[in-house]
Design an enzyme around this catalytic site. Sequence first.
Site, PDB file in Angstrom:
ATOM      1  CG  ASP A  94     -19.633   4.065 -22.990  1.00 27.65           C
ATOM      2  OD1 ASP A  94     -20.833   4.389 -23.086  1.00 27.65           O
ATOM      3  OD2 ASP A  94     -19.216   2.905 -23.113  1.00 27.65           O
ATOM      4  CG  ASP A 143     -25.031   5.039 -23.767  1.00 32.76           C
ATOM      5  OD1 ASP A 143     -24.980   5.059 -25.008  1.00 32.76           O
ATOM      6  OD2 ASP A 143     -24.896   4.006 -23.099  1.00 32.76           O
ATOM      7  CD  GLU A 144     -20.879   4.498 -27.459  1.00 25.35           C
ATOM      8  OE1 GLU A 144     -19.641   4.462 -27.379  1.00 25.35           O
ATOM      9  OE2 GLU A 144     -21.575   3.495 -27.750  1.00 25.35           O
TER      10      GLU A 144
END
Length: 361
Positions: free
Chosen positions: A9, A103-104
């Site tokens: 993350d 983003d993860e």
Amino acid sequence: MIRKIIHIDMDAFYASIEQRDNPEYRGKPVAVGYGGKRGVVAAASYEARQYGVRSAMASVTALRKCPHLIFVMPRFEVYKTVSNQIMQIFREYTDKVEPLSLDEAFLDVTENKKEIEIATQIAKEIKQKIRHQTRLTASAGVSYNKFLAKIASDYNKPDGLYVITPEKAEKFLEKLAVEKFFGVGWVTAQRMHELGIKNGLDLKQHTEMELVRHFGKAGTMYYQFVRGVDEREVESEYVRKSLGAEETFAEDLYEIVDLLRALDDIAREVHRRADKKGFLAKTLTLKIKYADFTVVTRSKTVEYYLRTSDQLFDLGKELLLQIEDIEERKIRLIGLTLKNAGSDQMILTDQPVQLAFEFKE
């Protein structure tokens, strides 16, 4: 065989990119979004979070909490480019990569391209490569299933690395606050508190049947998760067809004002989940469960993508008011679900889609 799952993350992804590219923003509270009356915070730097600024917060609220907050308009093309760099790093180690947003992502490294036996070593290498190639930091969680890996990645943010082994899982989960469990939002957490459930140990005292009675089918999920059970696979080729949220009320509702207030909360939660997963849809379904457990649904497809919580609420209200006896019977549950079909379907693989925020006055 025990699986080896990593959850990566990125730390304050959008805001960190803006601070990286603009030296004058470094060390200062930054919000990505539009600072006007109807603006929304898309992301907040860690400096801004210290003042209580959070993503999805109204800009006027954020400015009240932090008057010297710096607003920066989003550059989604830049964020997508950086995200692609990061996803390429993941695929150096495994093809079993399941992006959740820009983003993860989850990675299954049980068997990996570099034949590294220790998943923690892979997580360290990935963090170092991300920092070297993008000048950004990431947090990583390592465990034997997706649920625990995701919790672990949030444990030592920012720039953290935390491992939950099978031996450590039971005691870790017993001490974990219920707010940290996957699928437990603010409303559900409050209901759990009313039942005396504050942490995992409290949650374990309830049978699966009790949890289902209080929380619907999510009760089975809570029952399994608190025991460290999560059989979900890391799905590298994943087509999401629907996404939604629902709420079972502690007391049945029948006043229209209470129903609309609940509908607004659910619309905000659906928007938050859709934005997090980059999910776009044009069809909304309303679900109503009466006190006698009778269920009715209403759906509508529009010509545009449902991008905001206001759009979800307005369409949900329209569907709600179509139900003839809505003010005559007590209601136990309300739910909203976004659904895709045919050309609307979005594949979350190499290039996850990020919902655009509407920054208009």
